[in-house]
Design a protein around this motif. Structure first.
Motif, PDB file in Angstrom:
ATOM      1  N   ALA A 157     -15.980  32.012   6.808  1.00  0.00           N
ATOM      2  CA  ALA A 157     -15.382  31.218   7.920  1.00  0.00           C
ATOM      3  C   ALA A 157     -14.095  30.756   7.449  1.00  0.00           C
ATOM      4  N   ASN A 158     -13.074  31.637   7.767  1.00  0.00           N
ATOM      5  CA  ASN A 158     -11.692  31.309   7.502  1.00  0.00           C
ATOM      6  C   ASN A 158     -11.003  30.468   8.760  1.00  0.00           C
ATOM      7  N   MET A 159     -10.407  29.595   8.282  1.00  0.00           N
ATOM      8  CA  MET A 159      -9.692  28.490   9.197  1.00  0.00           C
ATOM      9  C   MET A 159     -10.668  28.226  10.246  1.00  0.00           C
ATOM     10  N   ALA A 160     -11.896  27.934  10.507  1.00  0.00           N
ATOM     11  CA  ALA A 160     -12.639  28.080  11.696  1.00  0.00           C
ATOM     12  C   ALA A 160     -13.238  26.503  11.673  1.00  0.00           C
ATOM     13  N   LEU A 161     -13.583  25.563  10.680  1.00  0.00           N
ATOM     14  CA  LEU A 161     -14.095  24.394  10.829  1.00  0.00           C
ATOM     15  C   LEU A 161     -13.187  23.306  11.710  1.00  0.00           C
ATOM     16  N   HIS A 162     -11.740  23.226  11.494  1.00  0.00           N
ATOM     17  CA  HIS A 162     -11.021  22.311  11.930  1.00  0.00           C
ATOM     18  C   HIS A 162     -10.716  22.747  13.454  1.00  0.00           C
ATOM     19  N   ALA A 163     -10.895  23.813  13.789  1.00  0.00           N
ATOM     20  CA  ALA A 163     -10.833  24.157  15.299  1.00  0.00           C
ATOM     21  C   ALA A 163     -12.071  24.047  16.261  1.00  0.00           C
ATOM     22  N   ALA A 164     -12.989  23.513  15.488  1.00  0.00           N
ATOM     23  CA  ALA A 164     -14.246  23.330  16.353  1.00  0.00           C
ATOM     24  C   ALA A 164     -14.164  21.976  17.054  1.00  0.00           C
ATOM     25  N   ALA A 165     -14.730  22.069  18.206  1.00  0.00           N
ATOM     26  CA  ALA A 165     -14.996  20.624  18.871  1.00  0.00           C
ATOM     27  C   ALA A 165     -15.851  19.812  18.312  1.00  0.00           C
ATOM     28  N   ASP A 166     -16.973  20.368  17.909  1.00  0.00           N
ATOM     29  CA  ASP A 166     -18.158  19.675  17.010  1.00  0.00           C
ATOM     30  C   ASP A 166     -18.507  20.298  15.892  1.00  0.00           C
ATOM     31  N   PRO A 167     -17.655  19.935  14.715  1.00  0.00           N
ATOM     32  CA  PRO A 167     -17.764  20.484  13.364  1.00  0.00           C
ATOM     33  C   PRO A 167     -19.168  20.348  12.725  1.00  0.00           C
ATOM     34  N   GLN A 168     -19.874  19.196  13.133  1.00  0.00           N
ATOM     35  CA  GLN A 168     -21.102  19.069  12.552  1.00  0.00           C
ATOM     36  C   GLN A 168     -22.074  20.198  13.367  1.00  0.00           C
ATOM     37  N   ALA A 169     -22.030  20.401  14.547  1.00  0.00           N
ATOM     38  CA  ALA A 169     -22.620  21.625  15.188  1.00  0.00           C
ATOM     39  C   ALA A 169     -22.598  22.621  14.444  1.00  0.00           C
ATOM     40  N   VAL A 170     -21.194  23.008  14.198  1.00  0.00           N
ATOM     41  CA  VAL A 170     -20.916  24.333  13.457  1.00  0.00           C
ATOM     42  C   VAL A 170     -21.509  24.277  12.122  1.00  0.00           C
ATOM     43  N   ILE A 171     -21.439  23.184  11.295  1.00  0.00           N
ATOM     44  CA  ILE A 171     -22.100  23.231  10.023  1.00  0.00           C
ATOM     45  C   ILE A 171     -23.452  23.655  10.017  1.00  0.00           C
ATOM     46  N   ARG A 172     -24.106  22.907  11.218  1.00  0.00           N
ATOM     47  CA  ARG A 172     -25.736  23.053  11.306  1.00  0.00           C
ATOM     48  C   ARG A 172     -25.909  24.698  11.464  1.00  0.00           C
ATOM     49  N   SER A 173     -24.877  25.396  12.537  1.00  0.00           N
ATOM     50  CA  SER A 173     -25.485  26.624  12.810  1.00  0.00           C
ATOM     51  C   SER A 173     -25.258  27.515  11.481  1.00  0.00           C
ATOM     52  N   TRP A 174     -24.246  27.065  10.626  1.00  0.00           N
ATOM     53  CA  TRP A 174     -23.947  27.991   9.506  1.00  0.00           C
ATOM     54  C   TRP A 174     -25.330  27.589   8.502  1.00  0.00           C
ATOM     55  N   HIS A 175     -25.776  26.603   8.534  1.00  0.00           N
ATOM     56  CA  HIS A 175     -26.898  26.176   7.563  1.00  0.00           C
ATOM     57  C   HIS A 175     -28.183  26.950   8.140  1.00  0.00           C
ATOM     58  N   ARG A 176     -28.357  27.073   9.454  1.00  0.00           N
ATOM     59  CA  ARG A 176     -29.443  27.837  10.010  1.00  0.00           C
ATOM     60  C   ARG A 176     -29.361  29.408   9.369  1.00  0.00           C
ATOM     61  N   MET A 177     -28.156  30.079   9.712  1.00  0.00           N
ATOM     62  CA  MET A 177     -27.944  31.339   9.255  1.00  0.00           C
ATOM     63  C   MET A 177     -28.234  31.537   7.823  1.00  0.00           C
ATOM     64  N   LEU A 178     -27.652  30.819   6.718  1.00  0.00           N
ATOM     65  CA  LEU A 178     -27.707  30.931   5.529  1.00  0.00           C
ATOM     66  C   LEU A 178     -29.251  31.029   4.795  1.00  0.00           C
ATOM     67  N   ALA A 179     -29.375  32.256   4.071  1.00  0.00           N
ATOM     68  CA  ALA A 179     -30.667  32.300   3.428  1.00  0.00           C
ATOM     69  C   ALA A 179     -30.720  31.290   2.303  1.00  0.00           C
ATOM     70  N   VAL A 180     -31.769  31.087   1.760  1.00  0.00           N
ATOM     71  CA  VAL A 180     -32.122  30.506   0.541  1.00  0.00           C
ATOM     72  C   VAL A 180     -31.187  30.812  -0.639  1.00  0.00           C
ATOM     73  N   ASP A 181     -30.221  30.212  -1.167  1.00  0.00           N
ATOM     74  CA  ASP A 181     -29.273  30.604  -2.277  1.00  0.00           C
ATOM     75  C   ASP A 181     -28.346  31.646  -1.481  1.00  0.00           C
ATOM     76  N   GLY A 182     -28.287  31.445  -0.231  1.00  0.00           N
ATOM     77  CA  GLY A 182     -26.864  31.987   0.187  1.00  0.00           C
ATOM     78  C   GLY A 182     -25.671  31.210   0.007  1.00  0.00           C
ATOM     79  N   PHE A 183     -24.418  31.765   0.259  1.00  0.00           N
ATOM     80  CA  PHE A 183     -23.283  30.916  -0.052  1.00  0.00           C
ATOM     81  C   PHE A 183     -22.133  30.787   1.203  1.00  0.00           C
ATOM     82  N   LEU A 184     -21.553  29.957   1.363  1.00  0.00           N
ATOM     83  CA  LEU A 184     -20.544  29.870   2.497  1.00  0.00           C
ATOM     84  C   LEU A 184     -19.197  29.711   1.851  1.00  0.00           C
ATOM     85  N   MET A 185     -18.303  30.598   2.278  1.00  0.00           N
ATOM     86  CA  MET A 185     -16.965  30.641   1.993  1.00  0.00           C
ATOM     87  C   MET A 185     -16.203  30.223   3.230  1.00  0.00           C
TER      88      MET A 185
END
Length: 132
Positions: A87-115
């Motif tokens: 997710a390059n340059m995405a978080l600051h453009a989100a109207a609700d950054p916490q909702a975006v982070i929750r979406s990322w968390h749901r998608m990630l597998a156990v031991d997955g990583f976020l760039m």
């Protein structure tokens, strides 16, 4: 961000590019080349963005790269199925950054990583000097 992938010992089996058109199609191509056997996903909020991104990465049926790697899937990947979320340059453009982070968390597998990247506290100072 791509340079930091060298530090990751585990190869992803599935990765997702969050907003690929905004984040840079060059990064998408680099990730496809780096992980040719991994399932690739692209998630765009806008149908127009999805269409432009699809046109950029879709190869003709006769192109060799089309036969060597799985196609990029579009839409929301299943929860817990993504080993690498890009997710390059995405978080600051989100109207609700916490909702975006929750979406990322749901998608990630156990031991997955976020760039991800976003503007830092000194970015505005640099931009102010640039536009002065």
């Amino acid at each position: 961000m791509a340079e930091r992938l060298d530090l990751m010992a585990r190869q992803p089996m599935a990765w997702c590019h969050w907003e690929p058109l905004r984040a840079g199609m060059q990064a998408h191509a680099a990730l496809l080349a780096r992980y040719p056997r991994a399932a690739a996903w692209a998630l765009s909020e806008s149908a127009m963005h999805a269409q432009v991104a699809r046109a950029a990465w879709t190869r003709p049926w006769w192109h060799p790269s089309r036969w060597r790697s799985p196609p990029t899937r579009e839409g929301q990947p299943p929860d817990g199925s993504i080993d690498l979320l890009w997710a390059n340059m995405a978080l600051h453009a989100a109207a609700d950054p916490q909702a975006v982070i929750r979406s990322w968390h749901r998608m990630l597998a156990v031991d997955g990583f976020l760039m991800f990247s976003c503007f830092g506290p000194d970015t505005l100072r640099s931009l102010r000097r640039l536009y002065a």
